[in-house]
Design a protein around this motif. Structure first.
Motif, PDB file in Angstrom:
ATOM      1  N   GLU A 478       0.841  -1.532   0.137  1.00 22.04           N
ATOM      2  CA  GLU A 478      -0.018   0.001   0.139  1.00 22.04           C
ATOM      3  C   GLU A 478       0.670   1.353  -0.058  1.00 22.04           C
ATOM      4  OE1 GLU A 478      -2.617  -0.695   3.082  1.00 22.04           O
ATOM      5  OE2 GLU A 478      -3.534  -2.214   2.408  1.00 22.04           O
ATOM      6  N   ARG A 481       2.150   2.050  -3.280  1.00 20.05           N
ATOM      7  CA  ARG A 481       1.689   2.215  -4.473  1.00 20.05           C
ATOM      8  C   ARG A 481       1.298   4.149  -4.099  1.00 20.05           C
ATOM      9  NH1 ARG A 481      -2.664  -2.909  -3.701  1.00 20.05           N
ATOM     10  NH2 ARG A 481      -1.424  -4.171  -4.988  1.00 20.05           N
ATOM     11  N   VAL A 482       0.822   4.421  -2.997  1.00 22.35           N
ATOM     12  CA  VAL A 482       1.667   5.285  -2.280  1.00 22.35           C
ATOM     13  C   VAL A 482       1.935   6.682  -3.338  1.00 22.35           C
ATOM     14  CG1 VAL A 482       0.711   7.456  -0.668  1.00 22.35           C
ATOM     15  CG2 VAL A 482      -0.639   5.541  -0.568  1.00 22.35           C
ATOM     16  N   ASN A 483       3.209   5.654  -3.170  1.00 23.85           N
ATOM     17  CA  ASN A 483       4.268   6.242  -2.657  1.00 23.85           C
ATOM     18  C   ASN A 483       4.677   6.701  -4.860  1.00 23.85           C
ATOM     19  OD1 ASN A 483       5.573   6.691  -0.513  1.00 23.85           O
ATOM     20  ND2 ASN A 483       6.616   4.692  -0.650  1.00 23.85           N
ATOM     21  N   ALA A 484       4.188   5.197  -5.804  1.00 17.38           N
ATOM     22  CA  ALA A 484       4.556   5.850  -7.212  1.00 17.38           C
ATOM     23  C   ALA A 484       3.506   7.400  -7.605  1.00 17.38           C
ATOM     24  CB  ALA A 484       3.440   4.392  -7.328  1.00 17.38           C
ATOM     25  N   LYS A 485       1.897   7.113  -6.973  1.00 17.84           N
ATOM     26  CA  LYS A 485       1.483   8.037  -6.869  1.00 17.84           C
ATOM     27  C   LYS A 485       2.328  10.059  -6.460  1.00 17.84           C
ATOM     28  CE  LYS A 485      -3.584   6.006  -6.739  1.00 17.84           C
ATOM     29  NZ  LYS A 485      -4.581   5.470  -6.051  1.00 17.84           N
ATOM     30  N   LEU A 486       3.148   9.519  -5.624  1.00 15.15           N
ATOM     31  CA  LEU A 486       2.974  11.336  -4.631  1.00 15.15           C
ATOM     32  C   LEU A 486       4.883  11.424  -5.455  1.00 15.15           C
ATOM     33  CD1 LEU A 486       4.309  10.454  -1.239  1.00 15.15           C
ATOM     34  CD2 LEU A 486       2.568  11.934  -1.430  1.00 15.15           C
ATOM     35  N   ASN A 487       4.894  10.650  -6.438  1.00 13.91           N
ATOM     36  CA  ASN A 487       6.257  10.961  -7.277  1.00 13.91           C
ATOM     37  C   ASN A 487       5.321  10.913  -8.854  1.00 13.91           C
ATOM     38  OD1 ASN A 487       8.873  10.988  -5.632  1.00 13.91           O
ATOM     39  ND2 ASN A 487       7.369   9.088  -4.696  1.00 13.91           N
ATOM     40  N   GLY A 488       3.788  10.870  -9.140  1.00  8.50           N
ATOM     41  CA  GLY A 488       3.892  11.053 -10.464  1.00  8.50           C
ATOM     42  C   GLY A 488       3.926   9.870 -11.585  1.00  8.50           C
ATOM     43  N   SER A 490       2.843   6.927 -13.368  1.00  7.48           N
ATOM     44  CA  SER A 490       1.970   5.081 -13.893  1.00  7.48           C
ATOM     45  C   SER A 490       1.653   4.540 -14.468  1.00  7.48           C
ATOM     46  CB  SER A 490       0.963   6.323 -15.078  1.00  7.48           C
ATOM     47  OG  SER A 490       1.990   7.094 -16.161  1.00  7.48           O
ATOM     48  N   GLU A 493       3.459  -0.869 -11.064  1.00  7.66           N
ATOM     49  CA  GLU A 493       2.481  -1.595 -10.862  1.00  7.66           C
ATOM     50  C   GLU A 493       2.926  -2.924  -9.778  1.00  7.66           C
ATOM     51  OE1 GLU A 493       1.798  -5.704 -12.734  1.00  7.66           O
ATOM     52  OE2 GLU A 493       1.052  -3.439 -13.778  1.00  7.66           O
TER      53      GLU A 493
END
Length: 609
Positions: A478, A481-488, A490, A493
């Motif tokens: 979890e 997945r948040v860290n991927a979004k934090l760093n923009g 896409s 996975e």
């Protein structure tokens, strides 16, 4: 000051068993059940006084122990483990004795133990007929030592503390004693520390060269040339890369709560000796060089707090008491997560609520606010049925549910149970080297195995087509997945599950022409199923192996390079480059990076790339 926050995600066991140096100072899992030394009189009934952990129904594989006799001579640990696995048995621990002709094997529950007894007894293995019987649990080391001291002591003092003439021996100050335990290289110049660690890696690569020669004769011409060029090693070893900081580098420490070695009750620190040696006393971290000033401040304030409470420290000897352990995680962004493990025993719920309220008030409004803790967690660590404290749910008492760190210009969220390298600055050095070696481009797919909070994969994501991470700990997934979004990002996975269960299917589904796997497994290395899947997937040409304990990972290295067989399908790999990175200054531990590439039999390339 801390703000209210919601409870964290459900707990799970991390895939990384906190590398060997995560808490060498605590002798983690060094309890009556953790070091199953032989108990020869297997027929005798356990003495309940000597085996209190059985009476109190605490988890210990010692109560599910059997003795297997008449093993083939010189049976190895892996031989026996594979033999049992072949018959659907999953032992918790194995201890071999007597030219490896008999062994004590423990299991996680009665059902598995009974299944082993039923299946293995009378079975033939390499011409030997095996016999199995119940084995007696190991006695509690503390009680055993106490009994010895009572018989041997002079004027109530153990013999070990006196000279032959009856005079007390001079002892080193506690600060020196604990430094020798937790940071054994504290008085060795740093350049010498690096030299020793580099030499250790040289020895590992020389051993690997010999093992490859024994298990893959087709590689002998290439191997002969390699050993001639690189000091009997299987590949070149680059100069060791030092840690940017040599002191106060640890961002996570686990402290025991016990009686102090100085006699002070309710002391938080590191154990002065091993439990199996009969030691429970701890020494505070104030003068240890690898613990950060922020963590020391938290320890000091928390120690002040628990001394104001009526609750005693937990005793592993009697299994009574409450305060057990304090984990402190800090970041370079000046955040601090505090996790306290407390055995509720028979306390009523309102008593526990009152304790948690007073703890929250102390650390948000009282003197404890000086510790600057930003997350405060309470863990009920009672009569656990699991050996892993990471299996216990964390209850957020005050502050934010997570802390955040910056690494290589990227942002990362860290939950209580998530794995994150304990030396952030050195982790940047390590991950930069991984990026250099992976030879990535915009068509590449990276498989990040045992990815933790996603640090390695996320640090490489902008350079590749896709990153696929695999991790056992749900909390860490979890976070990733948040860290991927934090760093923009896409193109990343993450999948949750055991690597041996998830990895083969993911690997088979990847159709990219340029696939690189990066593995950063627990100290014991990758499961053999993962290694076999890597070998079968011949479109995977390059593997970067990050080993926190290269000796323990040796079996993985050998299986990656051994000749194809009925068990091992697919062309082998060969090591082409190695590097040591010092993530753990002042200790003997070192991280090793090994680049392996698939042997191309079609073009008969057996020379150095």
């Amino acid at each position: 000051m801390m703000a209210e926050g919601s409870n964290p995600a459900s707990d799970a066991t991390p895939s990384k068993e906190e590398e060997p140096d995560d808490v060498p100072q605590n002798f983690k899992n060094d309890t009556p059940e953790a070091d199953a030394q032989a108990a020869r009189d297997s027929e005798a009934a356990p003495d309940p006084c000597k085996y209190r952990y059985i009476k109190d129904d605490l988890f210990t594989s010692e109560i599910f122990k059997v003795e297997i006799r008449n093993l083939p001579k010189f049976t190895g640990f892996n031989d026996l483990k594979k033999f049992l696995a072949k018959h659907g048995l999953n032992p918790h621990k194995i201890k071999l004795f007597g030219r490896q002709t008999f062994a004590f094997v423990t299991f996680k529950n009665e059902e598995e133990r009974d299944k082993a007894m039923k299946m293995v007894h009378g079975m033939q293995w390499k011409g030997q007929v095996l016999s199995v019987k119940l084995a007696k649990p190991k006695a509690d080391p503390i009680l055993k030592k106490r009994k010895q001291e009572e018989g041997e002591g002079v004027s109530g003092q153990p013999v070990s503390k006196r000279t032959e003439g009856g005079e007390e021996e001079d002892e080193e100050p506690l600060s020196v004693q604990i430094a020798n335990v937790v940071t054994p290289l504290w008085n060795v110049p740093y350049e010498e520390q690096l030299r020793r660690k580099e030499q250790e890696v040289v020895g590992i690569l020389q051993r690997l060269a010999n093992e490859i020669g024994s298990t893959n004769k087709a590689m002998l011409p290439w191997l002969f040339a390699q050993k001639g060029k690189f000091n009997k090693m299987c590949c070149p070893l680059e100069a060791i890369r030092p840690s940017p900081t040599q002191t106060e580098y640890r961002n996570k420490c686990e402290f025991l709560i016990s009686v102090g070695a100085d006699g002070e009750d309710k002391t938080i620190g590191f154990r002065l000796g091993k439990y199996k040696g009969g030691s429970c006393a701890v020494v505070g971290p104030a003068e240890t060089c690898h613990v950060s000033a922020e963590a020391k401040r938290v320890v000091s304030e928390f120690q002040n707090f628990i001394r104001t409470t009526p609750y005693s420290v937990y005793s592993p000897e009697t299994y009574e008491g409450h305060w057990k352990q304090l984990t402190v995680r800090t970041t370079r962004t000046k955040q601090a997560m505090v996790i306290v493990f407390f055995n509720p025993q028979k306390l009523e719920e309102d008593e526990l609520n009152a304790l948690k309220s007073s703890m929250k008030k102390y650390f948000t409004e009282g003197k404890g606010s000086e510790s600057a803790a930003t997350s405060l967690y309470f863990v009920r660590d009672g009569q656990r049925k699991s050996p892993n404290p990471e299996d216990l749910p964390c209850e957020l008492i005050a502050g934010e549910s997570c802390i955040h760190e910056e690494l290589l210009g990227l942002k990362f969220r860290i939950s209580p149970h998530s794995f994150f390298q304990v030396n952030t600055g050195a982790a940047e050095v390590l991950y930069s080297a991984v990026g250099e070696w992976a030879q990535l481009d915009q068509d590449s797919t990276v498989l990040d195995v045992c990815c933790g909070t996603g640090t390695i994969g996320i640090s490489l994501a902008k350079r590749v087509k896709k990153v696929i991470g695999i991790e056992l700990c749900q909390e860490a997934v979890e976070d990733a997945r948040v860290n991927a979004k934090l760093n923009g990002l896409s193109n990343v996975e993450f999948h949750c599950g055991k690597a041996e269960d998830v990895f083969p299917n993911i690997l088979n589904a990847v159709v990219s022409p340029n696939v690189t796997a990066i593995v950063d497994p627990p100290r014991a290395g990758l499961h053999s199923k993962v290694i076999l899947a890597i070998r079968r997937a011949e479109h995977l040409k390059r593997l970067v192996y990050v080993a926190c304990n290269a000796k323990a990972a040796m079996a993985n290295f050998i299986d990656l390079c051994r000749a194809p067989s009925n068990r091992v399908h697919g062309a082998p790999f060969r090591p082409v480059r190695a590097l040591a990175v010092d993530l753990f200054p002042q200790t003997m531990h070192v991280e090793m990076l090994l680049l392996l590439e698939r042997v191309d039999y079609d073009s008969q390339q057996q020379q150095t790339p």
